[in-house]
Design a protein around this motif. Structure first.
Motif, PDB file in Angstrom:
ATOM      1  N   GLY A 117       8.583   9.203   6.968  1.00 25.32           N
ATOM      2  CA  GLY A 117       9.078  10.569   6.832  1.00 25.32           C
ATOM      3  C   GLY A 117      10.295  10.806   7.709  1.00 25.32           C
ATOM      4  N   GLY A 118      10.304  10.245   8.912  1.00 26.73           N
ATOM      5  CA  GLY A 118      11.436  10.400   9.813  1.00 26.73           C
ATOM      6  C   GLY A 118      12.580   9.480   9.432  1.00 26.73           C
ATOM      7  N   LYS A 119      13.791   9.907   9.796  1.00 25.58           N
ATOM      8  CA  LYS A 119      14.950   9.061   9.495  1.00 25.58           C
ATOM      9  C   LYS A 119      14.787   7.712  10.200  1.00 25.58           C
ATOM     10  CE  LYS A 119      17.531  12.069   7.115  1.00 25.58           C
ATOM     11  NZ  LYS A 119      16.495  13.087   6.863  1.00 25.58           N
ATOM     12  N   THR A 157       5.046   3.683   6.814  1.00 23.56           N
ATOM     13  CA  THR A 157       4.928   3.715   8.276  1.00 23.56           C
ATOM     14  C   THR A 157       4.010   4.866   8.655  1.00 23.56           C
ATOM     15  OG1 THR A 157       7.061   2.695   8.735  1.00 23.56           O
ATOM     16  CG2 THR A 157       6.169   4.123  10.439  1.00 23.56           C
ATOM     17  N   TYR A 158       2.881   4.508   9.200  1.00 26.57           N
ATOM     18  CA  TYR A 158       1.914   5.490   9.687  1.00 26.57           C
ATOM     19  C   TYR A 158       1.733   5.256  11.191  1.00 26.57           C
ATOM     20  CZ  TYR A 158       0.267   6.528   4.845  1.00 26.57           C
ATOM     21  OH  TYR A 158       0.151   6.901   3.520  1.00 26.57           O
ATOM     22  N   MET A 159       1.943   6.281  11.949  1.00 30.50           N
ATOM     23  CA  MET A 159       1.808   6.193  13.410  1.00 30.50           C
ATOM     24  C   MET A 159       2.583   4.991  13.968  1.00 30.50           C
ATOM     25  SD  MET A 159       0.253   8.896  13.428  1.00 30.50           S
ATOM     26  CE  MET A 159       0.210   9.147  15.179  1.00 30.50           C
ATOM     27  N   GLY A 186       2.492   7.692  -2.681  1.00 28.93           N
ATOM     28  CA  GLY A 186       3.390   7.327  -3.782  1.00 28.93           C
ATOM     29  C   GLY A 186       4.824   7.014  -3.418  1.00 28.93           C
ATOM     30  N   HIS A 187       5.250   7.319  -2.191  1.00 31.65           N
ATOM     31  CA  HIS A 187       6.653   7.060  -1.834  1.00 31.65           C
ATOM     32  C   HIS A 187       6.940   5.558  -1.678  1.00 31.65           C
ATOM     33  CE1 HIS A 187       5.797  11.214  -0.344  1.00 31.65           C
ATOM     34  NE2 HIS A 187       6.917  11.450  -1.013  1.00 31.65           N
ATOM     35  N   THR A 188       6.079   4.873  -0.985  1.00 36.93           N
ATOM     36  CA  THR A 188       6.279   3.430  -0.826  1.00 36.93           C
ATOM     37  C   THR A 188       6.109   2.720  -2.171  1.00 36.93           C
ATOM     38  OG1 THR A 188       5.354   3.679   1.407  1.00 36.93           O
ATOM     39  CG2 THR A 188       5.643   1.430   0.602  1.00 36.93           C
ATOM     40  N   ALA A 189       5.302   3.318  -3.045  1.00 36.00           N
ATOM     41  CA  ALA A 189       5.148   2.732  -4.384  1.00 36.00           C
ATOM     42  C   ALA A 189       6.476   2.772  -5.141  1.00 36.00           C
ATOM     43  CB  ALA A 189       4.068   3.479  -5.165  1.00 36.00           C
ATOM     44  N   HIS A 246       0.864  -1.187   0.000  1.00 38.96           N
ATOM     45  CA  HIS A 246       0.000   0.000   0.000  1.00 38.96           C
ATOM     46  C   HIS A 246       0.893   1.228   0.000  1.00 38.96           C
ATOM     47  CE1 HIS A 246      -2.045   3.296   2.367  1.00 38.96           C
ATOM     48  NE2 HIS A 246      -2.747   3.220   1.254  1.00 38.96           N
ATOM     49  N   SER A 247       0.434   2.268  -0.643  1.00 39.38           N
ATOM     50  CA  SER A 247       1.140   3.547  -0.618  1.00 39.38           C
ATOM     51  C   SER A 247       0.109   4.660  -0.688  1.00 39.38           C
ATOM     52  CB  SER A 247       2.106   3.639  -1.805  1.00 39.38           C
ATOM     53  OG  SER A 247       2.787   4.880  -1.793  1.00 39.38           O
ATOM     54  N   GLY A 248       0.067   5.494   0.346  1.00 38.94           N
ATOM     55  CA  GLY A 248      -0.927   6.578   0.368  1.00 38.94           C
ATOM     56  C   GLY A 248      -0.585   7.708  -0.580  1.00 38.94           C
TER      57      GLY A 248
END
Ligand SMILES: Cc1cc2nc3c(=O)[nH]c(=O)nc-3n(C[C@H](O)[C@H](O)[C@H](O)COP(=O)(O)O)c2cc1C
Length: 233
Positions: A114-116, A76-78, A26-29, A22-24
């Motif tokens: 988003g975070g390192k 990674t979400y939350m 586009g980055h994970t895509a 899944h990619s909300g």
């Protein structure tokens, strides 16, 4: 890794690797595509890149059932898997209930944040546990941690220093056209190559036992499946 006879020669069909993600935004895509490219770069490999967004899509399940290996990917979400990926993961309980029909598939995982750090490790643990619950065989990265010395840099392979799976980091102010950066995409590419290599070795090993041979899991419950395992792979 030394070159060996491609599995298509010995096994008469390509290794099938599914990249299910899944990619909300586009980055994970991008990361998923890089991993798919790495898997597809191996001889005798066919790759299916599929989103898990619609768990009611029968093509998703037939694609995953047909795969020898599945690489799971989520942003990674939350601090964990996205809700969309989690809904998919919960739906896989039906696969588990169906006599663990993904047993002995090769598995791997990847995530972008988003975070390192971003608590990505927890997301990879989520994915590894999912694979374990299915009786799948987890494959991590065979790369040293990058960017660990005064001469290292953000351009190093595996710059985020993960072994459990592939990590990527995308700057919050950059779109998927430029983020994650090339180093993270090359890291995902390597995980794809490695999944293909390990799957090939595994299939050759199972194939060498011949149909009906007692194979992996030949003790206890696994003994009931040894013949089927040899037959389907
Ligand atoms: C709901 C939500 C939660 C997020 N939680 C985290 C987090 O826990 N850690 C982090 O580093 N980044 C977090 N982010 C940032 C995303 O991981 C980042 O934007 C990533 O590139 C998104 O990937 P995607 O474009 O494939 O959706 C979050 C973003 C959203 C929308």
């Amino acid at each position: 890794m030394p070159e060996t006879t491609p599995p298509s020669v010995l096994l008469n069909e390509p290794i099938r690797i599914a990249v299910a993600f899944h990619s909300g935004y586009g980055h994970t895509a991008r990361q998923a595509q890089a991993l798919a490219d790495g898997a597809g770069s191996a001889a005798g490999t066919a790759v299916d890149l599929v989103t898990v967004d619609d768990p009611d899509d029968p093509v998703l399940w037939s694609t995953l059932d047909a795969a020898d290996a599945i690489a799971f990917g989520t942003p990674t979400y939350m601090g964990g898997s996205s809700a969309v990926f989690k809904a998919f993961a919960e739906r896989t309980s039906r696969v588990l209930a169906d006599d663990l029909r993904w047993r002995d598939k090769i598995a791997a995982g990847f995530t972008t944040s988003g975070g390192k750090s971003g608590d990505k490790f927890n997301t990879l643990v989520d994915l590894a546990v999912l694979a374990a619950q299915h009786g799948m065989i987890w494959v991590g990265l065979d790369l040293p941690a990058g960017w660990t010395t005064s001469t290292g840099s953000e351009h190093d392979l595996n710059r985020l220093g993960s072994w459990l799976g592939a990590m990527a980091q995308a700057n919050a102010d950059q779109g998927p056209d430029v983020a994650p950066p090339a180093a993270d995409l090359r890291t995902a590419f390597r995980l794809g190559e490695r999944v293909a290599e390990v799957t090939r070795i595994y299939r050759l090993g199972v194939g060498a036992q011949g149909t009906g041979a007692q194979g992996i899991g030949a003790q206890g419950i696994g003994a009931q499946h040894a013949t089927g395992l040899s037959a389907v792979r």
